[in-house]
Motif scaffolding. Structure first.
Motif, PDB file in Angstrom:
ATOM      1  N   HIS A 153      58.469  38.371 -13.053  1.00 59.51           N
ATOM      2  CA  HIS A 153      59.010  38.557 -11.755  1.00 59.51           C
ATOM      3  C   HIS A 153      60.419  39.408 -11.571  1.00 59.51           C
ATOM      4  O   HIS A 153      61.153  39.125 -12.571  1.00 59.51           O
TER       5      HIS A 153
ATOM      6  N   ALA B 218      63.785  40.080  -9.098  1.00 59.79           N
ATOM      7  CA  ALA B 218      64.259  39.983  -7.513  1.00 59.79           C
ATOM      8  C   ALA B 218      65.054  41.294  -7.293  1.00 59.79           C
ATOM      9  O   ALA B 218      65.889  41.499  -8.240  1.00 59.79           O
TER      10      ALA B 218
ATOM     11  N   ARG C  40      54.259  36.245   0.591  1.00 61.93           N
ATOM     12  CA  ARG C  40      54.834  35.377   1.412  1.00 61.93           C
ATOM     13  C   ARG C  40      55.788  36.056   2.199  1.00 61.93           C
ATOM     14  O   ARG C  40      56.206  37.053   1.664  1.00 61.93           O
ATOM     15  N   ARG C  41      56.057  35.483   3.355  1.00 64.70           N
ATOM     16  CA  ARG C  41      57.169  36.066   4.056  1.00 64.70           C
ATOM     17  C   ARG C  41      58.046  35.042   4.613  1.00 64.70           C
ATOM     18  O   ARG C  41      57.624  34.152   5.293  1.00 64.70           O
TER      19      ARG C  41
ATOM     20  N   ARG D  78      63.430  36.701   2.789  1.00 67.96           N
ATOM     21  CA  ARG D  78      62.860  37.451   1.687  1.00 67.96           C
ATOM     22  C   ARG D  78      61.350  37.559   1.852  1.00 67.96           C
ATOM     23  O   ARG D  78      60.819  36.895   2.381  1.00 67.96           O
TER      24      ARG D  78
ATOM     25  N   THR E 240      57.862  38.150  -0.627  1.00 64.53           N
ATOM     26  CA  THR E 240      57.257  38.123  -2.027  1.00 64.53           C
ATOM     27  C   THR E 240      56.057  39.080  -2.092  1.00 64.53           C
ATOM     28  O   THR E 240      55.152  38.989  -1.192  1.00 64.53           O
TER      29      THR E 240
ATOM     30  N   GLN F  42      55.164  40.213  -9.912  1.00 72.32           N
ATOM     31  CA  GLN F  42      55.675  39.828  -8.578  1.00 72.32           C
ATOM     32  C   GLN F  42      57.189  40.480  -8.402  1.00 72.32           C
ATOM     33  O   GLN F  42      58.044  40.442  -9.266  1.00 72.32           O
TER      34      GLN F  42
ATOM     35  N   VAL G  24      60.129  40.203  -5.654  1.00 71.51           N
ATOM     36  CA  VAL G  24      60.726  39.576  -4.454  1.00 71.51           C
ATOM     37  C   VAL G  24      61.951  40.455  -4.016  1.00 71.51           C
ATOM     38  O   VAL G  24      62.945  40.724  -4.446  1.00 71.51           O
ATOM     39  N   CYS G  25      61.751  40.794  -2.535  1.00 68.96           N
ATOM     40  CA  CYS G  25      62.910  41.360  -1.983  1.00 68.96           C
ATOM     41  C   CYS G  25      63.750  40.459  -1.079  1.00 68.96           C
ATOM     42  O   CYS G  25      63.370  39.861  -0.204  1.00 68.96           O
ATOM     43  N   HIS G  26      65.030  40.344  -1.585  1.00 68.22           N
ATOM     44  CA  HIS G  26      65.979  39.390  -0.860  1.00 68.22           C
ATOM     45  C   HIS G  26      66.995  40.198   0.135  1.00 68.22           C
ATOM     46  O   HIS G  26      67.337  41.064  -0.336  1.00 68.22           O
TER      47      HIS G  26
ATOM     48  N   TYR H 192      71.377  35.918  -7.039  1.00 72.77           N
ATOM     49  CA  TYR H 192      70.903  36.765  -5.893  1.00 72.77           C
ATOM     50  C   TYR H 192      71.814  37.989  -5.685  1.00 72.77           C
ATOM     51  O   TYR H 192      73.031  37.670  -5.976  1.00 72.77           O
TER      52      TYR H 192
ATOM     53  N   TYR I  17      52.879  33.991  -6.919  1.00 72.75           N
ATOM     54  CA  TYR I  17      53.077  35.200  -6.114  1.00 72.75           C
ATOM     55  C   TYR I  17      54.105  35.143  -5.010  1.00 72.75           C
ATOM     56  O   TYR I  17      54.027  33.917  -4.629  1.00 72.75           O
TER      57      TYR I  17
END
Lengths: 132, 132, 132, 132, 132, 132, 132, 132
Positions: E9, E11, E34-35, E39, E41, E48, E50-52, F64, F132
Motif C-alpha cells: 500500500h 499513500a 472506498r471514498r 481520501r 482508496t 492499494q 490511497v490518495c489523501h 501524511y 483495499y
C-alpha cells in the motif's frame, strides 16, 4: 481444475515386478516411490499407480471395460510422451488416432500396453472442457 | 504435487448405468459430465471415471489386484466423505481402519463397493510424503 | 511440481566473500539475503545458497561428482541466463551444448565456474518430464 | 516464493549406488527417477539430487563448508521427517537442536548423514522470512 | 514471486479527490474501493493506492527521488496500458522508451503524471529476473 | 488477489546508501538485488523498493500524505515483523495500535521510520476484504 | 484475480427440468451436480447455476436488465464455446459481434438463449483489465 | 476448483444507481470498476455484477426463482460478511439459518436484499464438495 494436493490411486495386476519396473520407470519415465516383495508403487504423472504381483491379469489386452491413463492439458505433453513411447519401443495397442474429427469433442488418442496386458490411454482434447 | 490441469482417467465396468449414476452422482456426490447409451462419464473428485456398460464386472468384489480411489491431503476431506457414505448408506467393503499404526506410513483407509463390485479405497496419510 | 514455499539450501565454500558477492549478486543477479563475517546467504533462483568462507575449495574445478544448478522450465529463462553470463563475462567451464540429441532426454546445458571453483550447471529439457 | 516448475539440481558423490538407493529411497522416502550404471537420479523433496558413483567422497563427514537440505515451510513437514529418520534409524550427524533461541532467526535443525558422508540439514524457521 | 494474498500500500497526496478519481478510475481503469471526505482508496493493479487530500503535492513533477508504478510480467499488459493511456489522453511525463538497450537489463518504460504531479512508471523487462 | 508475477515498484529518497542498506537489509531482512553508486534496489516483501541517493528527503517524518508498506494476509506475518523490529531496535514512528476497534474495518497497525525519514506502515485486517 | 475456491451461485427459472438438463448438460457441456424434483444444480464453468422449476420465466427473452455468463481470459476458451454452440445448434439470441472496436474496451460477445428464455452472454476482452 | 482468471458476470436491474452504489460499494464493500449514465459495474467478490438502470425490478423481493450470491470456502469469510452486514445495517431478507442440519449437505445461509429488491444469498458448507 482438480486439487493439486490430492492423489488418485489405482491398483493393477502385474505378473512380474521387474517387468513392471522396467515398463513404468525405465520406459515411461515414471518414478519409483516404494518397492516391496509383492508390489511396487509409482508416481505416475503425479498420481499413484500400484502394481500388485498377481496372476489375475488379463490374458488378452482388452480396450473395454477397463483401461486408464492421462488426459493432458498441453499438446506438447501428449506429443512428448508419444515420442518417448516410439523411441523406447513401448508396445502400442492402438497407435495415434483422432476421434470425433471436426466435432468439439475431437481429441487425439493412443493406447499403450504394459507387460501384464493392462491398457493405458493417453488423450489430448482441443477443447479442454471436453476432458470429462 | 500433481498438475491441476491434467486429468487421470479410468474406465470401469458397470452392469447398469442407472445404478452407476445412482451410486456415483446421487450417493457419492460426483458430477455427471456426459451420458451415452453405453456409458456415463463422471467428474470423480476432479479426475474422470467412465462407467462402461459391460457384463465383465467381477462377480465377487476383490480387494486385489484392482481397486481405485483418492488419497486426500486434508483429513476433513477424508472424514466428510466417510460421513457422507455412512449417511447415504453406501456399501462398505471394509470399514474405517488404521494401517501401519505408529509408523510414519500410518494412514486411515476405508473401502466402498459400487453396484458392479468395483472397489473404491479412500485414504488419508498423516505424513503426506507417504501418499505415493 | 515442487512446493513453492519450500526452499532447497546448499552450503558451498568460498575463498573470499567479496568475490562471491561479486559473482553471485553483481554478475548472476542473485539477491543478497544476509552478510556475516564468515558467510553470505543468497536467494539463488528462489532457493538458498550459502557461501562459507573456507580454504576447502577445489583447487581445480571438476564436473564430477559435485556441481549444482537450476533446470529451467521455460527455454527463455535458460536463454536469458546464457545471455547474461556472456555479457557479463562470467567464466564458462563448458559452453552451451546439447546432450542426448534426438532422444527424448535431449537437453541444453552449460556450466559456469565461480571464483572458488564451484561449478554451476544450468539445463533446459525439451520434455519437462525428463528433468528428474 | 520460488517457481514451482523450476528444479534445483545437485550432484553428489556416492561410494556405492545400492547404498545410496537404500538411504535416499527406502529410508528417506525420496523417489527414484532413473538408474544408470554410474549414477541414480532422485526426486528429492521436489528437487533433483544425483548420486554419482565416485571415490571422491569425504572420509569424514564435515558440516562445513558443504552440506545441503530442505528448509520446510510447515512445521509438520519438519517433524514428520524427523520421526521418519528416527524410526528408520537413519544416522544423525547432529540431532534436533534450536539455533538463535529467542531471536527472530530462531529455527529448528538436524543433520543426517548419508552412507557416503554427505551431510543433509533440515530446518524449520518460525518466521519464514528468515529462510534465506 | 511475490505472495498473491499480500497487498503493497502506498499513500500519496491529491490536491482534489474528484480529479484523482477521474485519473485513477475513469482513465487508468483502477477500481474504487472506498471514498471518504479526505481520501479515496484504490485497487491499483492489485495493490492499494490511497490518495489523501493534501496541499503537500509537488508543484513540479519530478522523476527522482519519488515515483511508483508496476513492472509487468507480460508484454501485452504493458502494451495494453500504453494503448489505454494514449487513447484516454492521459498525460505522459515521458513517453515510451527503451533503457539499457542490448543489455540483459533492457526494459521498456513510460511515465504518466497524475493531476497532483505524482509520477507513475510502468516497465517491462525482457528478462523477468531483472525486475528487482 | 493480486498477480504473483507482477511487481509494484516504489522509488524513495535516501540521504545515505549504507544507512539504507543497514535499515532495509540488515534490520528489516529485505534482500539486496542491486547496488549502484546512486541507488540500491531491494526485494521488499516481494515488491521492489529503490532507494535513490538524494537530499530531497523529509526533514521531519510525516504520516501524511506519503507513506508506504505492506498489508499482510496472515497475522503471524504481521506479528513476526513486529517482533523483528523490536528486537533489532528499529525506530517506531508509532507503535502497535488498533484502528476502528469493533468495526469490520478493525485492523492492527504500526509505523516504522527509516534513516531518511520515510515512513513504513504495516497492517493486518481481521477481515481481508477490508485491505483495499 | 478471483479466489479459485469460492463459488458464485445463481438461481434462475426453468419451465421444464429435462429441457434445462438438455440445454446445460448435453449442449453446453456443463456438469450435473444434483437433481431434485424441483431443480437441478449445475457446475457452470466452475460456478454454480441452479435451475428452479418455475412459471416465472420471461415470455420473451430480453437482453436487459437481466442476463449472465462468463468472461473468458483465453480467446481459445471463447472460440471453443462458440464452435460448440454452433455445432450443437444452440439458439443464439445475438451472434458473435465486436463492441467498442478500436478502443481499449474492445471485446467479443455473443448471447445464447436457454429454453426458458434466460440469456447467457459470453465475452472476451483483448485487455483483461477491462473485464470488470 | 474454478479458474481464477475467468469472471462470472451477472446483469441485474437497479431503480437508482446512487442507491446501488451505496449498497454495493459503501455497504457491502464491493469495488466500483466503472460508472456510466445507465449502469455501474462492480467487482463483486472477484466476479462482475452490473447494475442496469431499469424499471423492471421486482416490486416484491422473492427468493425464487431468481437470486444470486457467493458460497464461501472459509467460514471466516462467511462470518465476516455477516458481521459487516449487521454492523452496516444492510437489510436481511432472511437472517442466518442452518439448512439440512445433521446431513452432509448442512450449510449456513442468509439472504440480503438490495434497494431494487434483488436478493443475495451467501452460504457456507461444512463439506466443500456440497457447494455445487
Amino acid at each position: 481444475m482438480r486439487d493439486a494436493n490430492t492423489v488418485f490411486h489405482l491398483a493393477i495386476p502385474a505378473r512380474d515386478l521387474d517387468e513392471a519396473f522396467d515398463f513404468y520407470v525405465k520406459k515411461l519415465g515414471c518414478k519409483l516411490a516404494r518397492r516391496y516383495h509383492d508390489r511396487i508403487t509409482l508416481d505416475f504423472f503425479g498420481d499413484q499407480v500400484v502394481c500388485h504381483l498377481s496372476d489375475q491379469f488379463d490374458e488378452e489386452p482388452q480396450m473395454y471395460p477397463r483401461h486408464f491413463g492421462i488426459t493432458f492439458s498441453e499438446k506438447s505433453q501428449f506429443d512428448n510422451l508419444y515420442k518417448l513411447a516410439k523411441q523406447r519401443e513401448v508396445t502400442f495397442f492402438r497407435d495415434l488416432s483422432t476421434r470425433f474429427e471436426g466435432l468439439i469433442e475431437e481429441h487425439l488418442t493412443y493406447f499403450l500396453q504394459d507387460p501384464s496386458n493392462n491398457l493405458l490411454e493417453f488423450k489430448y482434447y482441443y477443447d479442454p472442457r471436453m476432458m470429462y
